[in-house]
Motif scaffolding. Structure first.
Motif: not given
Length: 901
Positions: A796-808, A847-848, A865-868, A877-880
């Motif tokens: 519930g506490s607000p946070m600021k991300l360095d980079t936003a989630p994406i859909l790819q 992960m690599t 999928v792979a992290p990048f 990848p959030v689900r992985l």
């Protein structure tokens, strides 16, 4: 008269006086006179219209068996119903120009007719160096071959009266031949009366002769000492009249019953029924001379053939190849499932008759087998000039003595789970003298792990390719590429890579390829313990197991691995991790063992818990007494409640009397048939011990998860009186858990015996384990993020991300460090290898960047999928990531909202 109801697993029907045999399995047999195909069997027969397209035979490898004989392995590639299929084909090529190699027929047990045996046993018993199975036979009878057999120039069984059956032979002048034969024989009485012999050493069968119902009805057969069957023969549907002839003189005659005892080597038995029996009654008497003569007759030439003109001969089935081309089948092939795809055996020879091809094909695993038409094509491509079909299906077997070996082995799998016992086979023999050492074969593991050792062996072969012993003191070992080092014939791997092992004995050298595998070959790596205690100075045994992708498993030494310690300073030595200084505020630390970068992790946690093993208050199982040596030592066990200062209700007392013997003597308390289970990763065991001050020695026996027994000192000397709590260190004992406490015992030895009590008792109570506290997971957080938005909330506490989630490409990616730290996880990043390690409680995922493979708790998996990385930030990848660590992930398509709980 009764009828045979089952022939070699084939269904049989009677049509008047004719028999129809329909194959539904395996290989062989009596051919149908008329074809009847019950509908229920039609699925077993493959249409010959299902022909292969552009079939080709490709050579895989070759090896020498002995001078003049080599084994060649091929793969047959073809197409059936527009599908590519393949079958392994194996060939033993025998060069009859070589004076030291020869072929001979082998049969049954102890080389007898009518006692089936498998080809591996036949090869060994006859002293052959290789072989294949031979003739077809009636499976429900003794198993005498249906064709003729000549062994070492002697006819031991005659051909049956069946149409189109061919036989393979090698003449005395060492030339191969294939022909069709019949049998001709006659018995001549002293008075000049004669009667035709029907056959030699034969089982019963249905002749393919008009007007003949069964082989032994109204006929006379001759049986020699080569016959090994229990009857002459079984299932004959007749009562025998028999005549024992020794050295040409009639010695015994029986009517309607068989002569008992073995047939002498210098004699034979005439076995008759009906008209033949009447001839015996009318013309033969004990003490009279009688003459029996017989020969083979070539059906193609119509001339008599002396069996002694052959070195060997063995019957087969249909002709397959003639003049280097596929021949018309000489007999109906449905009796041997000829159009079905199954294992096959065949034999043929070259145009000059000097090269023999002994052929088998497989139907096992990925091998689809061959039809007889395909077998013809295989033989033509091999260069066979003339060839004949042999027994097949489950009978197909090839054996060989590998180069340099003295043992015989199967050359390939058989179609059935075990070897079939068959009527006969063809053996390859050598008479070569012993030559000088020509070459060596290196044996041993060709795949190794870092720090592992391998012991290599050497077998030698001489100038005739027969085995010869190699003096081990003459051997010199070395390897290339510095992947390890040798001490005598033992190699220790110290560096990942490929290498060649070289061994030499004088001028003779041999090489062997080995590989010390890297992390890419690993399927999983595990530290076989649950957790260590995060206390300075504490130790933990850390046995490590690696499983490779090929299924092989190795126990490896941690001395050859790289170790990382998270949250504390630590050291590893000889299988034990020792905790040094601990970082402030750390409650859970980790030791990570890396094999070429591949990691296995074990947590270390603060605190410990006490677990009861046994307090003896409730009788749950039988506690029994054992002593050793049993003839001089006395002992007993009992539960007691009256010892001085005893605080509990019951304790276990062990009494002993060592006064009658010398040497090592012991009295045991045995904790039931299975012992007391010790689970988890205990660091120590404690128990209350009541001592009799006897100066004797008390020990505990613990059986670990690998079946290894560990003897742990409870008290090296019972040198006090009364109760005392003692502690046993288990952390560095090398015990693989879970384990079992099997026995506690008192033992004495002769040394210092004058100071020890010869008899007495001690007691134990309150056996406890001190185990590492359970690894607890950090508190869960509730995380909410949105695709393309750098705003998020954690609980519930607000946070600021360095980079936003994406859909790819249909997958959602989230910033690694934010999500993992919000979950209470610890993140490690190796910039050189781009490896990300996430530690959370007892869970570890690695992960690599850019790779789909990941490692979860030491086990390798592959993701879609792979992290990048993007703008210097790692997205995963959030689900992985989250679901593998036990979190739930939600996604709302409309709002693009991601929730992690």
């Amino acid at each position: 008269m009764h009828k045979v109801t089952n022939i070699r697993g084939l269904q049989k029907r009677r049509l008047g006086r004719r028999v129809v045999v329909i194959a539904v399995s395996g290989a062989l047999l009596v051919q149908p006179i008329a074809t009847i195909m019950p509908e229920k069997w039609q699925s077993y027969i493959v249409s010959q219209a299902d022909a292969q397209a552009a079939p080709i035979l490709k050579l895989k490898k070759q090896s020498i068996i002995t001078a003049g004989a080599k084994r060649s392995d091929y793969v047959w590639h073809t197409t059936r119903k527009n599908k590519s299929v393949q079958t392994d084909v194996h060939v033993i090529e025998v060069d009859l120009n070589n004076p030291y190699v020869s072929l001979n027929a082998m049969s049954g047990k102890s080389n007898s007719i009518g006692q089936r045996n498998n080809i591996l046993n036949m090869t060994k018993e006859n002293g052959a160096v290789g072989g294949i199975n031979g003739d077809v036979f009636v499976m429900t009878n003794e198993g005498a071959p249906l064709g003729a057999q000549v062994t070492s120039g002697t006819l031991v069984t005659s051909p049956s009266k069946l149409k189109g059956m061919y036989a393979f032979a090698v003449t005395k002048d060492r030339k191969a031949t294939i022909d069709s034969y019949s049998f001709s024989g006659v018995v001549t009485a002293e008075n000049g009366a004669t009667f035709q012999l029907e056959g030699l050493n034969q089982s019963t069968y249905y002749p393919e002769v008009e007007g003949v119902t069964y082989s032994h009805v109204d006929n006379m057969f001759i049986y020699t000492s080569a016959w090994g069957g229990a009857e002459r023969p079984k299932n004959s549907a007749t009562k025998p009249t028999e005549v024992l002839v020794r050295d040409g003189i009639i010695e015994q005659m029986t009517f309607d019953t068989a002569i008992q005892g073995a047939i002498p080597e210098n004699g034979y038995i005439l076995r008759a029924h009906g008209k033949a029996a009447k001839f015996i009654k009318d013309n033969l008497k004990v003490g009279q001379p009688v003459t029996s003569t017989y020969s083979l007759v070539s059906k193609t030439k119509g001339t008599a053939v002396d069996p002694s003109s052959f070195q060997m001969l063995i019957g087969g089935h249909t002709l397959l190849v003639d003049n280097g081309a596929a021949a018309a089948f000489s007999r109906d092939i449905s009796g041997v499932s000829g159009s079905s795809y199954t294992s096959r055996s065949a034999i043929g020879y070259s145009a000059d008759g000097k090269k023999v091809y002994m052929i088998t094909s497989e139907k096992a695993g990925g091998n689809t087998g061959l039809s007889l038409k395909e077998l013809q094509d295989v033989m033509v491509q091999l260069g066979v000039h003339k060839g004949v079909n042999l027994d097949g299906g489950g009978s197909t077997t090839m054996t060989e003595r590998p180069l340099g070996s003295t043992s015989i082995k199967l050359s390939h799998r058989t179609q059935e789970s075990s070897q079939r016992s068959v009527s006969n086979g063809i053996g390859v023999f050598t008479t070569a003298p012993q030559g000088a050492l020509k070459g060596m074969i290196v044996g041993g593991s060709n795949v190794m792990v870092l720090g592992g050792t391998a012991q290599f062996t050497v077998s030698g072969y001489d100038t005739y390719y027969n085995p010869i012993a190699v003096d081990p003191t003459t051997l010199k070992w070395s390897s290339t590429d510095e992947t390890g080092s040798f001490k005598d014939n033992v190699f220790t791997a110290s560096k990942i890579g490929k290498s060649k092992v070289t061994v030499s004995s004088g001028a003779v050298k041999a090489q062997y390829d080995i590989e010390v595998i890297g992390q890419e070959s690993i399927a999983s790596m595990k530290i076989n313990n649950s957790a260590g205690m995060l206390t300075k100075g504490s130790t933990l045994n850390v046995p490590i197991t690696v499983k490779l992708k090929n299924g092989n498993t190795y126990n490896i030494s941690g001395n050859s691995l790289a170790w990382e310690f998270v949250g504390f300073e630590g050291t590893y030595k000889d299988g034990v991790v020792t905790v040094g200084s601990i970082e402030e505020g750390v409650s859970t630390g980790y030791a990570i063992a890396r094999y070429d970068g591949y990691g296995a992790t074990i947590p270390f946690v603060k605190g410990e818990q006490a677990v009861s093993v046994e307090d003896f208050e409730v009788s749950r199982y039988a506690i029994t007494s054992e002593v050793t040596p049993a003839n001089v030592t006395k002992g007993s066990v009992k539960l007691v409640s009256d010892l001085p200062d005893q605080k509990s209700g019951r304790a276990l007392q062990v009494s002993y009397d060592f006064s009658a013997g010398t040497g090592t003597r012991a009295a045991y308390a045995v904790f039931g048939a299975d012992g007391r289970v010790i689970t988890g990763s205990p660091t120590s065991m404690t128990m209350d011990v009541y001592s009799d001050n006897s100066k004797n020695w008390v020990r505990a026996e613990i059986l670990d998860a690998n079946g290894k027994a560990h003897l742990i000192d409870v008290a090296k000397e019972l040198n006090w009186s009364g109760w005392k709590n003692v502690k046993l260190n288990l952390a560095s004992s090398g015990i693989a858990f879970p384990a079992k406490l099997k026995r506690i015992y008192v033992v004495t030895i002769d040394k210092g015996s004058e100071q020890k009590a010869a008899a007495g008792s001690f007691a134990i109570d309150n056996i406890m384990l001190s185990a590492t506290a359970e690894v607890s997971d950090p508190a869960r957080a509730s995380i909410v993020m949105n695709i393309g938005n750098t705003k998020a909330t954690v609980n519930g506490s607000p946070m600021k991300l360095d980079t936003a989630p994406i859909l790819q490409n249909g997958s959602t990616y989230v910033p690694l460090r934010f999500v993992t730290e919000a979950m209470g996880s610890e993140v490690l990043y190796d910039d050189k290898t781009r490896r990300v390690t996430v530690l959370r409680g007892s869970q570890v995922i690695e992960m690599t960047i850019g790779k789909k493979e990941y490692i979860l708790n030491g086990v390798r998996y592959t993701s879609e999928v792979a992290p990048f990385t993007r703008n210097g930030r790692t997205l995963i990848p959030v689900r992985l990531f989250t679901e593998k660590l036990g979190f739930e992930v939600g996604y709302e398509e409309k709002s693009k909202k991601i929730t992690i709980d």
